[in-house]
Design an enzyme around this catalytic site. Structure first.
Site, PDB file in Angstrom:
ATOM      1  CB  THR A  13      -0.949   0.015   1.218  1.00 11.86           C
ATOM      2  OG1 THR A  13      -0.176   0.020   2.418  1.00 11.86           O
ATOM      3  CG2 THR A  13      -1.871  -1.197   1.209  1.00 11.86           C
ATOM      4  CG  ASP A  14      -0.873   4.704  -1.924  1.00  6.69           C
ATOM      5  OD1 ASP A  14      -1.640   4.592  -0.944  1.00  6.69           O
ATOM      6  OD2 ASP A  14      -1.273   5.073  -3.042  1.00  6.69           O
ATOM      7  CB  ALA A  15       1.379   7.952   1.745  1.00  6.25           C
TER       8      ALA A  15
END
Length: 143
Positions: A13-15
Site C-alpha cells: 500500500t501507499d501513503a
C-alpha cells in the site's frame, strides 16, 4: 483459467493506505510467475535464458474499488496467443472471491525476443504449452 490467491500486505500500500497501480501490476506478475511454476517451468532458467527473453511491452490496469491492507484477493488469469511471438494475459482481481466485488482488471502483453539481436522470435514450446494449459475450461488454483 488459473486462479491465484493473495493477501494485500502493508508493503503493497501507499501513503493513502491503498494498493498503488504499479504494485497491483507487480501482484499480477506474481500471479503470472506462480502459473509458470504450476506448469513446472523453472523460473530461474526461464528468466535468465541467454537464448530468449519475454519482456512485457504493454501493461494497463483499471481500478473499480480500492484495495486495502489485509484484504484477501482472488486473481483470475486468462492468456491468449496473439502472434507466434506474442501473447497477452488478462487479470481479473476480486476482493475475497469471484462472487465478491471486482476490484480491478489488468492486462500485460509479452513479446518473445532474442536478447542479443533484440529481434522477435517464436515463443518456445513450453510457453505454447503453458498458453494451452492456462486456457483450459477447468480452473487451476494457485496459492
Amino acid at each position: 483459467m488459473m486462479i491465484y490467491y493473495r493477501t494485500v500486505r502493508l508493503g503493497d500500500t501507499d501513503a493513502a493506505g491503498v494498493v498503488y497501480f504499479a504494485t497491483a501490476l507487480s501482484i499480477c506478475h506474481e500471479a503470472y510467475e506462480a502459473s509458470l511454476e504450476q506448469a513446472y517451468i523453472n523460473l530461474r532458467k526461464f528468466f535468465n535464458d541467454p537464448e530468449q527473453a519475454i519482456p512485457i511491452v504493454h501493461g494497463e490496469i483499471d481500478f473499480f474499488r480500492p484495495l486495502f491492507c489485509g484484504e484477501k484477493l482472488e486473481i483470475h488469469l486468462l492468456a491468449r496467443q496473439l502472434k507466434d511471438s506474442e501473447f497477452e494475459i488478462e487479470y481479473q482481481i476480486f476482493k475475497g472471491s469471484s462472487e465478491g466485488e471486482k476490484a480491478a482488471r489488468a492486462l500485460t502483453r509479452h513479446v518473445c525476443i532474442n536478447p542479443i539481436s533484440r529481434q522477435r522470435s517464436r515463443l518456445p514450446d513450453l510457453m505454447v504449452q503453458w498458453l494451452a494449459r492456462i486456457n483450459t475450461t477447468e480452473s487451476e488454483r494457485l496459492y
